[in-house]
Design a protein around this motif. Sequence first.
Motif, PDB file in Angstrom:
ATOM      1  N   PRO A   1       0.814  -1.234   0.000  1.00 31.77           N
ATOM      2  CA  PRO A   1       0.000   0.000   0.000  1.00 31.77           C
ATOM      3  C   PRO A   1       0.834   1.265   0.000  1.00 31.77           C
ATOM      4  CG  PRO A   1      -0.065  -1.089   2.144  1.00 31.77           C
ATOM      5  CD  PRO A   1       0.599  -2.039   1.218  1.00 31.77           C
ATOM      6  N   PHE A   2       2.066   1.204   0.484  1.00 26.35           N
ATOM      7  CA  PHE A   2       2.880   2.418   0.509  1.00 26.35           C
ATOM      8  C   PHE A   2       3.235   2.877  -0.903  1.00 26.35           C
ATOM      9  CE2 PHE A   2       5.476  -1.332   1.341  1.00 26.35           C
ATOM     10  CZ  PHE A   2       6.407  -1.292   0.302  1.00 26.35           C
ATOM     11  N   THR A   3       3.268   1.962  -1.874  1.00 23.94           N
ATOM     12  CA  THR A   3       3.532   2.366  -3.258  1.00 23.94           C
ATOM     13  C   THR A   3       2.389   3.216  -3.790  1.00 23.94           C
ATOM     14  OG1 THR A   3       4.788   0.323  -3.620  1.00 23.94           O
ATOM     15  CG2 THR A   3       4.079   1.534  -5.566  1.00 23.94           C
ATOM     16  N   VAL A   4       1.147   2.782  -3.527  1.00 21.78           N
ATOM     17  CA  VAL A   4      -0.025   3.548  -3.957  1.00 21.78           C
ATOM     18  C   VAL A   4      -0.082   4.892  -3.243  1.00 21.78           C
ATOM     19  CG1 VAL A   4      -2.553   3.552  -4.089  1.00 21.78           C
ATOM     20  CG2 VAL A   4      -1.284   1.424  -4.448  1.00 21.78           C
ATOM     21  N   GLN A   5       0.220   4.907  -1.960  1.00 24.46           N
ATOM     22  CA  GLN A   5       0.209   6.160  -1.201  1.00 24.46           C
ATOM     23  C   GLN A   5       1.248   7.135  -1.757  1.00 24.46           C
ATOM     24  OE1 GLN A   5       0.870   5.628   2.969  1.00 24.46           O
ATOM     25  NE2 GLN A   5       0.830   7.815   3.432  1.00 24.46           N
ATOM     26  N   SER A   6       2.439   6.630  -2.071  1.00 21.96           N
ATOM     27  CA  SER A   6       3.485   7.492  -2.634  1.00 21.96           C
ATOM     28  C   SER A   6       3.061   8.038  -3.987  1.00 21.96           C
ATOM     29  CB  SER A   6       4.791   6.698  -2.780  1.00 21.96           C
ATOM     30  OG  SER A   6       5.214   6.187  -1.537  1.00 21.96           O
ATOM     31  N   LEU A   7       2.409   7.215  -4.796  1.00 24.24           N
ATOM     32  CA  LEU A   7       1.955   7.676  -6.114  1.00 24.24           C
ATOM     33  C   LEU A   7       0.886   8.757  -5.975  1.00 24.24           C
ATOM     34  CD1 LEU A   7       2.025   7.342  -9.197  1.00 24.24           C
ATOM     35  CD2 LEU A   7       0.279   5.561  -8.952  1.00 24.24           C
ATOM     36  N   LYS A   8      -0.042   8.577  -5.033  1.00 20.60           N
ATOM     37  CA  LYS A   8      -1.086   9.590  -4.820  1.00 20.60           C
ATOM     38  C   LYS A   8      -0.477  10.906  -4.354  1.00 20.60           C
ATOM     39  CE  LYS A   8      -4.892   6.426  -3.690  1.00 20.60           C
ATOM     40  NZ  LYS A   8      -5.859   6.006  -2.652  1.00 20.60           N
ATOM     41  N   ASN A   9       0.496  10.831  -3.447  1.00 24.70           N
ATOM     42  CA  ASN A   9       1.137  12.055  -2.968  1.00 24.70           C
ATOM     43  C   ASN A   9       1.856  12.776  -4.094  1.00 24.70           C
ATOM     44  OD1 ASN A   9       0.224  11.452  -0.390  1.00 24.70           O
ATOM     45  ND2 ASN A   9       2.158  10.510   0.247  1.00 24.70           N
ATOM     46  N   MET A  10       2.515  12.013  -4.980  1.00 23.60           N
ATOM     47  CA  MET A  10       3.212  12.640  -6.098  1.00 23.60           C
ATOM     48  C   MET A  10       2.227  13.302  -7.054  1.00 23.60           C
ATOM     49  SD  MET A  10       5.581  10.905  -9.053  1.00 23.60           S
ATOM     50  CE  MET A  10       4.098  10.320  -9.891  1.00 23.60           C
ATOM     51  N   LEU A  11       1.092  12.651  -7.331  1.00 23.48           N
ATOM     52  CA  LEU A  11       0.103  13.234  -8.243  1.00 23.48           C
ATOM     53  C   LEU A  11      -0.513  14.499  -7.653  1.00 23.48           C
ATOM     54  CD1 LEU A  11      -1.696  10.002  -9.544  1.00 23.48           C
ATOM     55  CD2 LEU A  11       0.010  11.399 -10.723  1.00 23.48           C
ATOM     56  N   GLN A  12      -0.697  14.526  -6.329  1.00 24.74           N
ATOM     57  CA  GLN A  12      -1.249  15.725  -5.690  1.00 24.74           C
ATOM     58  C   GLN A  12      -0.328  16.918  -5.854  1.00 24.74           C
ATOM     59  OE1 GLN A  12      -2.144  14.783  -1.622  1.00 24.74           O
ATOM     60  NE2 GLN A  12      -3.984  13.581  -2.116  1.00 24.74           N
ATOM     61  N   GLN A  13       0.974  16.681  -5.868  1.00 27.44           N
ATOM     62  CA  GLN A  13       1.923  17.780  -6.060  1.00 27.44           C
ATOM     63  C   GLN A  13       1.812  18.388  -7.452  1.00 27.44           C
ATOM     64  OE1 GLN A  13       5.868  16.447  -5.082  1.00 27.44           O
ATOM     65  NE2 GLN A  13       5.310  15.810  -3.009  1.00 27.44           N
ATOM     66  N   PHE A  14       1.279  17.628  -8.382  1.00 25.19           N
ATOM     67  CA  PHE A  14       1.085  18.142  -9.739  1.00 25.19           C
ATOM     68  C   PHE A  14      -0.366  18.557  -9.983  1.00 25.19           C
ATOM     69  CE2 PHE A  14       4.861  15.462 -10.166  1.00 25.19           C
ATOM     70  CZ  PHE A  14       5.712  16.321 -10.852  1.00 25.19           C
ATOM     71  N   GLY A  15      -1.151  18.660  -8.910  1.00 32.29           N
ATOM     72  CA  GLY A  15      -2.520  19.151  -9.028  1.00 32.29           C
ATOM     73  C   GLY A  15      -3.527  18.106  -9.444  1.00 32.29           C
ATOM     74  N   ILE A  16      -3.177  16.826  -9.323  1.00 25.93           N
ATOM     75  CA  ILE A  16      -4.095  15.755  -9.712  1.00 25.93           C
ATOM     76  C   ILE A  16      -4.556  15.051  -8.452  1.00 25.93           C
ATOM     77  CG2 ILE A  16      -4.361  13.608 -11.021  1.00 25.93           C
ATOM     78  CD1 ILE A  16      -2.129  14.583 -12.844  1.00 25.93           C
ATOM     79  N   THR A  17      -5.897  15.056  -8.225  1.00 30.61           N
ATOM     80  CA  THR A  17      -6.477  14.416  -7.051  1.00 30.61           C
ATOM     81  C   THR A  17      -7.361  13.272  -7.493  1.00 30.61           C
ATOM     82  OG1 THR A  17      -6.443  16.524  -5.849  1.00 30.61           O
ATOM     83  CG2 THR A  17      -7.850  14.770  -4.969  1.00 30.61           C
TER      84      THR A  17
END
Length: 366
Positions: free
Chosen positions: A57-73
């Motif tokens: 699950p930490f891989t998915v969490q890291s991917l979500k955090n990275m996408l949020q930095q680019f304005g994607i939620t």
Amino acid sequence: MMRKLLAVLVLLAFANTAWAERIKDLAHLAGVRDNQLVGYGLVVGLDGSGDQTSQTPFTVQSLKNMLQQFGITLPPGTNPQLKNVAAVAVHASLPAFAKVGQTIDVTVSSIGNAKSLRGGTLLMVPLKGADGRVYAIAQGDLLVSGLNASGSDGSSITVNVPSVGSIPNGATVERTVQNPFHDGDYITFNLNRSDFTTANRLAEAINETVGSGIAQPVDSVSIRVSAPHDPAQRVAFASLVENIAVEPGESAARVIVNSRTGTVVIGAKVKILPAAVSHGSLVVTITEDTQVSQPGAFSSGRTAVTPQSDIDVGVAGNRMFLLDSGITLQEVVDAVNRVGATPGDLVAILQALKQAGALRAELMVI
């Protein structure tokens, strides 16, 4: 000052130092060392060999955090099932005196269940030191020497380790590390191996070459040397000192035994007091014999066969040899070889000699 240093360097270059070692091979400058960096990031672009996101699950969490930095939620409850992303740990060594803008090599290791990192790209990862500060930024395409292939019938083959890769010059230095080399009135050389004799000889060699009172041994490891304050002169002075030839002190008498591999290393200064050694192998011989018992004539008895075992216990090759006083390493080896001792037997002989007080050396079992 500079002319004197250069003149001494020329004399050292033509000196006959076949019997000695350079100071740079015996010691290192205090404070001049590498610093370890570590970071966490994502490797993308894998060919279906990434993490199984249901188990990491930490891989998915890291991917979500990275996408949020680019304005994607992502919508709430969304759990991407990706196979081309892997969570990785990135580490590197920051050399001494590394400057901003220089590049260093990095190693990338999977921390999830990715099968292979081959063909992946590391996204921007800040590399931090032990103090929590960012000292370098890593990013680039991975070089993976490992190979992992599988067939439809379940068979698979793995060569080397495909879950670890490297990026040559993959990180750019963003911050320098303060180094004490240019500070103070002294530079300190620390011996790679603690030895009072070597430390004293090193200080004497520096004083004979540069000038009396320049170097002072502090203990069995450190030698403090007075150095110029000007950075250029200090560099030239350090170059002069580290090329001085010194005859190191002889090591203490030691016998090192590796209990796992049976390797035995005997130092050159090992001595043995007079002792008699007996070596042999225990032999157990079991002989099977058959006894036949015949009944008397005209009797109603039957012939009986009775097995009989003979056991003989003895010592084969029980030879004794005498070790004279103060013999050398070569004589020790020759004496042991005369009785045909194996490495295990040699260890037993050395331990017995040590317990008897005949082995004048430190016996180290590792």
